[in-house]
Design an enzyme around this catalytic site. Structure first.
Site, PDB file in Angstrom:
ATOM      1  N   LYS A   1       0.842  -1.197   0.000  1.00 29.53           N
ATOM      2  CA  LYS A   1       0.000   0.000   0.000  1.00 29.53           C
ATOM      3  C   LYS A   1       0.882   1.254   0.000  1.00 29.53           C
ATOM      4  CE  LYS A   1      -3.816   2.011   2.721  1.00 29.53           C
ATOM      5  NZ  LYS A   1      -4.675   1.789   3.910  1.00 29.53           N
TER       6      LYS A   1
ATOM      7  N   SER B   1      -9.437   1.535   3.043  1.00 29.98           N
ATOM      8  CA  SER B   1      -8.635   2.368   2.172  1.00 29.98           C
ATOM      9  C   SER B   1      -7.602   1.602   1.357  1.00 29.98           C
ATOM     10  CB  SER B   1      -7.934   3.444   3.011  1.00 29.98           C
ATOM     11  OG  SER B   1      -7.023   2.881   3.941  1.00 29.98           O
TER      12      SER B   1
ATOM     13  N   SER C   1      -9.678  -0.420   7.312  1.00 28.79           N
ATOM     14  CA  SER C   1      -9.066  -0.236   5.991  1.00 28.79           C
ATOM     15  C   SER C   1      -8.431  -1.492   5.420  1.00 28.79           C
ATOM     16  CB  SER C   1      -8.011   0.876   6.050  1.00 28.79           C
ATOM     17  OG  SER C   1      -8.617   2.140   6.161  1.00 28.79           O
TER      18      SER C   1
END
Length: 220
Positions: free
Chosen positions: A80, A154, A178
């Site tokens: 990420k 996210s 997330s």
């Protein structure tokens, strides 16, 4: 002897790749196949940064021959883009924030030491604040199960990359869902480790006292 003709049909889960490496598969072949699958998917929203192919090949060649003492030998993984990977830009999905770290986040360094190969930096809800995966100035990653629904956030790009089978696992972050929400929406497993179990050093914080590095995989 591993039959390379099977590679395009092979499931990229950890146990399958480990068995293939033991049978003679090369990490360079795996990198080539990852990039082929990404091109075939034609989804520009999954990764915000991919090194050029030669750099990824160099990382694969540096692993040498199969080493069973390195438990993640040759496993490609996505990171990420609020987690630092040395030499790859960190944006947190905000172009004005971009910087290029000279050292890996703690978790990335440990994974490299175990033999894993970071493939690139995955899309996210900007600054990891959101649960839909659409709060990004880049294209939105397409959900791995149904492109008509949101990918979840996210950690959207990380979840989609694993959901499609491009990589056997990926790193995300989880502050308030997330990691778990995009995993659920893409039909994979998302683990939020106990707070503090994995150091969050090298992570752009959403909430420093609550952030954890989360892990995505196809199965437990």
């Amino acid at each position: 002897m591993f039959n390379r003709a099977r590679l395009s049909e092979m499931s990229f889960d950890a146990s399958t790749l480990k068995a293939a490496y033991a049978a003679g598969l090369s990490p360079c072949d795996v990198v080539t196949e990852v990039l082929r699958r990404l091109r075939q998917a034609n989804d520009p929203g999954i990764f915000l940064y991919l090194p050029d192919e030669e750099k990824l090949m160099e990382a694969a060649r540096d692993l040498g021959h199969y080493d069973s003492d390195r438990p993640l030998f040759g496993l490609p993984f996505a990171v990420k883009d609020n987690i630092d990977v040395a030499g790859m830009p960190t944006t947190a999905a905000c172009p004005a924030w971009t910087y290029t770290p000279d050292r890996d986040a703690f978790a990335v360094a440990r994974l490299r030491a175990a033999g894993a190969i970071p493939i690139g930096k995955a899309n996210l809800d900007q600054f990891a604040t959101g649960l839909v995966g659409t709060r990004t100035p880049w294209p939105v990653p397409r959900n791995a199960l149904d492109p008509n629904i949101v990918p979840g956030g996210s950690s959207s790009g990380s979840a989609v990359a694993v959901g499609h089978g491009f990589v056997p696992f990926a790193l995300g972050t989880d502050t308030a869902g997330s990691g778990r929400v995009p995993a659920a929406l893409n039909g994979i497993v998302g683990l939020k480790p106990t707070l503090g179990m994995i150091s969050a050093s090298g992570v752009v914080p959403a909430c420093r006292t609550l952030d954890t590095i989360s892990i995505f995989a196809r199965n437990v």
